[in-house]
Design an enzyme around this catalytic site. Structure first.
Site, PDB file in Angstrom:
ATOM      1  N   SER A  34       0.814  -1.215   0.000  1.00  0.00           N
ATOM      2  CA  SER A  34       0.000   0.000   0.000  1.00  0.00           C
ATOM      3  C   SER A  34       0.851   1.268   0.000  1.00  0.00           C
ATOM      4  CB  SER A  34      -0.933   0.005   1.213  1.00  0.00           C
ATOM      5  OG  SER A  34      -0.198  -0.159   2.416  1.00  0.00           O
ATOM      6  N   HIS A  85      -0.600   4.790   7.433  1.00  0.00           N
ATOM      7  CA  HIS A  85      -0.029   5.105   6.130  1.00  0.00           C
ATOM      8  C   HIS A  85       0.395   6.576   6.079  1.00  0.00           C
ATOM      9  CE1 HIS A  85      -2.434   1.469   5.201  1.00  0.00           C
ATOM     10  NE2 HIS A  85      -1.405   1.210   4.412  1.00  0.00           N
ATOM     11  N   ASP A 115      -5.529   7.246   8.955  1.00  0.00           N
ATOM     12  CA  ASP A 115      -5.500   5.992   9.706  1.00  0.00           C
ATOM     13  C   ASP A 115      -4.326   5.909  10.676  1.00  0.00           C
ATOM     14  OD1 ASP A 115      -3.346   5.544   8.047  1.00  0.00           O
ATOM     15  OD2 ASP A 115      -4.211   3.823   7.015  1.00  0.00           O
TER      16      ASP A 115
END
Length: 362
Positions: free
Chosen positions: A79, A249, A246
């Site tokens: 990611s 990240h 979040d």
């Protein structure tokens, strides 16, 4: 045991199918699992189900007439490589790197990302196959950037297994003629919800994996850039700015920090980075055995490690280099047709610091 010896043992275990090195005894497992469950719950509470923006396309189109065929840049990994957590394609690592490469080389860059959120090193086999063997795929990339490792740490994958999958991917890409740059495992000890003692353990595990990744990649002819200690202190000092919603990240500013560190090595892999010409060993460079170079790199964020010739024999030696960073584009735009917040097509304002176009064309 020294960090260099641990990294060498992990890399050797990866090559020969061993289990690697275990850091913890059974007495600490219960406490760490409790900390890990709490950290995962905190991260999940702030996460979203959105996918990373799609940034594939051609960047630096202003150079097309003079430079001809674009560079082909591929992004692989998890990611972090995909850019999860940002809203716009221009904020992803792929777009930032493509725009920067176009500016430095004055040549268009065709970007294609096969990175997948949640991917572990095991998924690199699939990603490489997408690039090299999928029917109808464009020619082999000139250079591939890989960012992988964080999910191997959180998924309790043995470091030797993780490095083995990365080695296989790098070997396939190098055999196909690609240059390879790996951003090594980031420092999960900087993630805000992670408390002690898990924070200390996470940092130690990430550094071990990053050093072992470096050994494996460099010995296959690739290059690495250490991201852990580069991002760790900055992320810890400015978590609200460099982490996304979040708190796991990176934010757009966090991705830009990482991309700025990788860009010089990416350009150097293609021979377009302006090198200093000085007699002897240039300032900021050191020649070391590869395991020692790997161990030192994880302590010096932004350090490039590449293979080196020593005398007349190609041996496991490596060159450490701290490259001078250049500013990233002031603005990289969304694909053609996207309209920005002011309602005008993004392509109308797609000029960067040096007057080059950072517009991706899909």
């Amino acid at each position: 045991m020294s960090r260099a010896r641990v990294a060498r043992r992990i890399a050797t275990a990866a090559a020969f199918g061993g289990g690697g090195v275990s850091l913890l005894g059974g007495a600490a497992v219960g406490l760490l699992l409790t900390e890990a469950r709490y950290a995962r719950r905190q991260v999940r509470d702030g996460s979203s189900d959105t996918e990373p923006p799609v940034a594939d396309g051609v960047y630096g189109t202003a150079f097309a007439a003079a430079a001809g065929i674009p560079w082909r840049l591929a992004i692989l990994g998890d990611s972090t490589a995909a850019g999860l957590g940002v809203e716009h394609a221009r904020q992803t690592p792929g777009a930032l790197l493509a725009s920067g490469l176009a500016a430095v080389s004055e040549r268009p860059v065709e970007l294609h990302s096969v990175a997948l959120s949640g991917a572990r090193s095991l998924d690199l086999e699939r990603q490489v196959s997408l690039l090299l063997t999928e029917p109808g795929r464009a020619p082999v990339p000139d250079v591939c950037v890989i960012m992988i490792g964080a999910n191997d740490i959180t998924g309790r994958v043995s470091p030797a297994e993780s490095v083995r999958h990365l080695s296989d991917a790098v070997s396939r890409l190098r055999t196909a003629g690609c240059q390879v740059v790996v951003g090594t495992c980031p420092d999960l000890g900087s993630v805000e919800p992670v408390g002690q003692p898990l924070r200390w353990v996470a940092r130690r595990l990430c550094r071990q994996l990053a050093a072992a990744q470096t050994i494996a990649v460099v010995e296959l002819g690739g290059r690495t850039v250490s991201l852990g200690t580069l991002l760790g202190p900055e992320f810890a000092a400015h978590p609200r700015e460099l982490f996304g919603p979040d708190r796991y990240h990176p934010s757009a500013a966090g991705y830009a920090t990482a991309a700025m560190a990788v860009l010089p090595t990416l350009c150097a892999a293609l021979g377009v980075w302006p090198e200093e010409r000085r007699p002897g060993m240039p300032r900021g460079e050191r020649l070391l055995p590869v395991d020692r170079a790997a161990a030192r790199a994880v302590l010096e964020g932004g350090t490039e490690v590449s293979s080196a010739e020593r005398g007349t024999r190609r041996a496991p030696w490596a060159l450490l280099k701290r490259r001078r960073r250049r500013p990233l584009p002031t603005e990289a735009t969304e694909p053609v047709g996207h309209q920005d917040e002011e309602g005008a097509p993004a392509s109308d304002r797609s000029r960067g610091r040096a007057g080059w176009s950072s517009e991706p064309v899909t």
